[in-house]
Motif scaffolding. Structure first.
Motif, PDB file in Angstrom:
ATOM      1  N   SER A 115      51.237  48.360  44.895  1.00 24.15           N
ATOM      2  CA  SER A 115      52.270  49.302  45.329  1.00 24.15           C
ATOM      3  C   SER A 115      51.657  50.668  45.638  1.00 24.15           C
ATOM      4  N   LEU A 116      50.616  51.052  44.900  1.00 26.51           N
ATOM      5  CA  LEU A 116      49.919  52.304  45.192  1.00 26.51           C
ATOM      6  C   LEU A 116      49.197  52.215  46.533  1.00 26.51           C
ATOM      7  N   THR A 117      48.582  51.059  46.802  1.00 23.57           N
ATOM      8  CA  THR A 117      47.911  50.846  48.086  1.00 23.57           C
ATOM      9  C   THR A 117      48.898  50.970  49.234  1.00 23.57           C
ATOM     10  N   GLY A 118      50.036  50.296  49.107  1.00 21.95           N
ATOM     11  CA  GLY A 118      51.035  50.366  50.162  1.00 21.95           C
ATOM     12  C   GLY A 118      51.619  51.758  50.321  1.00 21.95           C
ATOM     13  N   ALA A 119      51.813  52.459  49.213  1.00 21.28           N
ATOM     14  CA  ALA A 119      52.364  53.811  49.285  1.00 21.28           C
ATOM     15  C   ALA A 119      51.446  54.740  50.068  1.00 21.28           C
ATOM     16  N   ALA A 120      50.130  54.577  49.904  1.00 23.28           N
ATOM     17  CA  ALA A 120      49.184  55.438  50.629  1.00 23.28           C
ATOM     18  C   ALA A 120      49.292  55.224  52.129  1.00 23.28           C
ATOM     19  N   VAL A 121      49.436  53.970  52.548  1.00 24.55           N
ATOM     20  CA  VAL A 121      49.567  53.672  53.981  1.00 24.55           C
ATOM     21  C   VAL A 121      50.849  54.276  54.531  1.00 24.55           C
ATOM     22  N   ILE A 122      51.936  54.084  53.822  1.00 22.34           N
ATOM     23  CA  ILE A 122      53.235  54.553  54.305  1.00 22.34           C
ATOM     24  C   ILE A 122      53.302  56.078  54.312  1.00 22.34           C
ATOM     25  N   ALA A 123      52.863  56.715  53.229  1.00 16.82           N
ATOM     26  CA  ALA A 123      52.971  58.174  53.123  1.00 16.82           C
ATOM     27  C   ALA A 123      52.087  58.903  54.124  1.00 16.82           C
ATOM     28  N   SER A 124      50.988  58.267  54.555  1.00 12.47           N
ATOM     29  CA  SER A 124      50.066  58.944  55.478  1.00 12.47           C
ATOM     30  C   SER A 124      50.500  58.833  56.932  1.00 12.47           C
ATOM     31  N   ASP A 125      51.523  58.024  57.239  1.00 16.35           N
ATOM     32  CA  ASP A 125      51.981  57.892  58.623  1.00 16.35           C
ATOM     33  C   ASP A 125      52.292  59.273  59.203  1.00 16.35           C
ATOM     34  N   PRO A 126      51.890  59.548  60.446  1.00 13.96           N
ATOM     35  CA  PRO A 126      52.061  60.895  61.013  1.00 13.96           C
ATOM     36  C   PRO A 126      53.505  61.372  61.066  1.00 13.96           C
ATOM     37  N   ASP A 127      54.470  60.457  61.126  1.00 15.04           N
ATOM     38  CA  ASP A 127      55.865  60.868  61.225  1.00 15.04           C
ATOM     39  C   ASP A 127      56.554  60.975  59.866  1.00 15.04           C
ATOM     40  N   VAL A 128      55.861  60.649  58.800  1.00 13.65           N
ATOM     41  CA  VAL A 128      56.467  60.712  57.462  1.00 13.65           C
ATOM     42  C   VAL A 128      56.265  62.102  56.875  1.00 13.65           C
ATOM     43  N   GLU A 129      57.367  62.792  56.599  1.00 16.32           N
ATOM     44  CA  GLU A 129      57.303  64.125  55.997  1.00 16.32           C
ATOM     45  C   GLU A 129      57.469  64.069  54.489  1.00 16.32           C
TER      46      GLU A 129
END
Length: 267
Positions: free
Chosen positions: A45-59
Motif C-alpha cells: 500500500s505504501l508502494t502504491g501510495a507513492a505512485v498515486i501521490a506523485s502524479d502531476p495532477d494530484v494536489e
C-alpha cells in the motif's frame, strides 16, 4: 424483500465521536474494528501510495485518512486522492479515488459495503488491489459493472490522475519507481527522462561553443600582442589562456589593440 436483505438499523455512533488514532471505521453508526496491516499489505500500500501521490495532477493524497461520508459513516481507504484542504478533522464526503488493498483476513462483506458507501458518497473510482491469487485490481465505478485489470494492464482515472498506472506498479517496487520517476520529472516540467538527457546534451554543446569562442579570443589577444611587438610575461599568457569569460576576453582584446605598455593589459 426478505429480512436478511433489509437495511440494518442505524447504530448509536457518529463520526464526530471518533478521534484521530482510533482504530475504528463507522458504517451507518456501527463501529468496525480496523486490524493493523500485515507486512505485505503495509509495504504494497505504501508502494502504491507513492505512485498515486506523485502524479502531476494530484494536489493531495493521504493514507488511512478518515472520510465522513455521512454523519454516521466514517471510512478510511488505504489510499485516497481528494482536493487539498486546510480544514482539521475528518474529510467530508468521499474521495474521488479510493484504493483498498485486500489480503489475508479481509472482511469481504464489509468491503462490499464500504465500496458501496464510498461510491454513494461521491467516489468516482474505487480500486481494490487483490493480494491473494494473481495480480489484479478490481475497478468499481458508480452505476457500472466491476472491471478487472490484471498484470500488464494500465489503470486510468481521467480527471483525477494524469498518467495511467500499471497494475504492477501497485505491487512491485521496481515498476513503482519507474512510474514515480516519470511523474516527478513531469512535475519538474520534463516529458520524461529522455528530455532531461537531451537538455544535458544541449547544455553541453552550448558550454562547448562558449569555451571554443573563449579559446579563439584568447589566441587572438596573444597574436595581436605579438604582431604589435609587445611581449608579455608567462603569467599573463597563462591568465589569458585560462579565462573562459567571453566578455572579459573581449575587453582584453580591445585593450591589446590600444596599449603600448603590455603591463597595462589588465588595467
Amino acid at each position: 424483500m426478505g429480512e436478511s436483505d433489509s437495511k440494518p438499523a442505524s447504530g448509536p455512533f457518529r463520526a464526530d465521536q471518533l478521534h484521530d488514532g482510533d482504530r475504528y471505521e463507522l458504517s451507518n453508526g456501527h463501529p468496525i474494528y480496523c486490524v493493523p496491516a500485515g507486512p505485505e499489505r503495509g509495504s504494497r500500500s505504501l508502494t502504491g501510495a507513492a505512485v498515486i501521490a506523485s502524479d502531476p495532477d494530484v494536489e493531495w493524497a493521504g493514507v488511512d485518512v478518515g472520510f465522513s461520508v455521512t454523519p454516521e459513516t466514517l471510512r478510511a481507504p488505504d489510499v485516497a486522492v481528494a482536493a487539498p484542504t486546510a480544514a482539521r478533522g475528518w474529510r467530508e464526503g468521499a474521495p474521488p479515488l479510493a484504493v483498498e488493498y485486500a489480503g489475508v483476513g479481509q472482511d469481504e462483506p464489509d468491503l462490499r459495503v464500504k465500496i458501496g458507501e464510498l461510491l454513494a458518497g461521491g467516489s468516482s473510482y474505487v480500486w481494490v488491489v487483490r493480494l491473494i491469487g494473481p495480480r489484479r485490481v478490481e475497478v468499481h465505478r458508480p452505476g457500472q459493472p466491476m472491471q478487472v485489470c490484471g498484470s500488464g494492464d494500465d489503470l486510468t482515472a481521467p480527471g483525477i490522475l494524469r498518467n495511467p498506472i500499471p497494475v504492477d506498479a501497485l505491487y512491485d517496487r521496481a515498476a513503482a519507481d519507474r512510474a514515480v520517476l516519470r511523474n516527478l520529472l513531469q512535475r519538474a516540467g520534463y516529458d520524461g527522462l529522455e528530455a532531461v538527457r537531451a537538455e544535458g546534451r544541449d547544455e553541453g554543446r552550448d558550454e562547448g561553443r562558449v569555451e571554443g569562442r573563449g579559446e579563439d579570443i584568447a589566441e587572438s589577444i596573444l597574436a595581436l600582442l605579438e604582431d604589435r611587438g609587445l611581449a608579455i610575461s608567462a603569467a599573463a599568457r597563462q591568465r589569458i589562456a585560462a579565462c573562459r569569460d567571453p566578455d572579459q576576453l573581449k575587453t582584453w582584446l580591445l585593450a591589446a589593440a590600444r596599449i603600448t605598455d603590455p603591463a597595462r593589459l589588465f588595467d
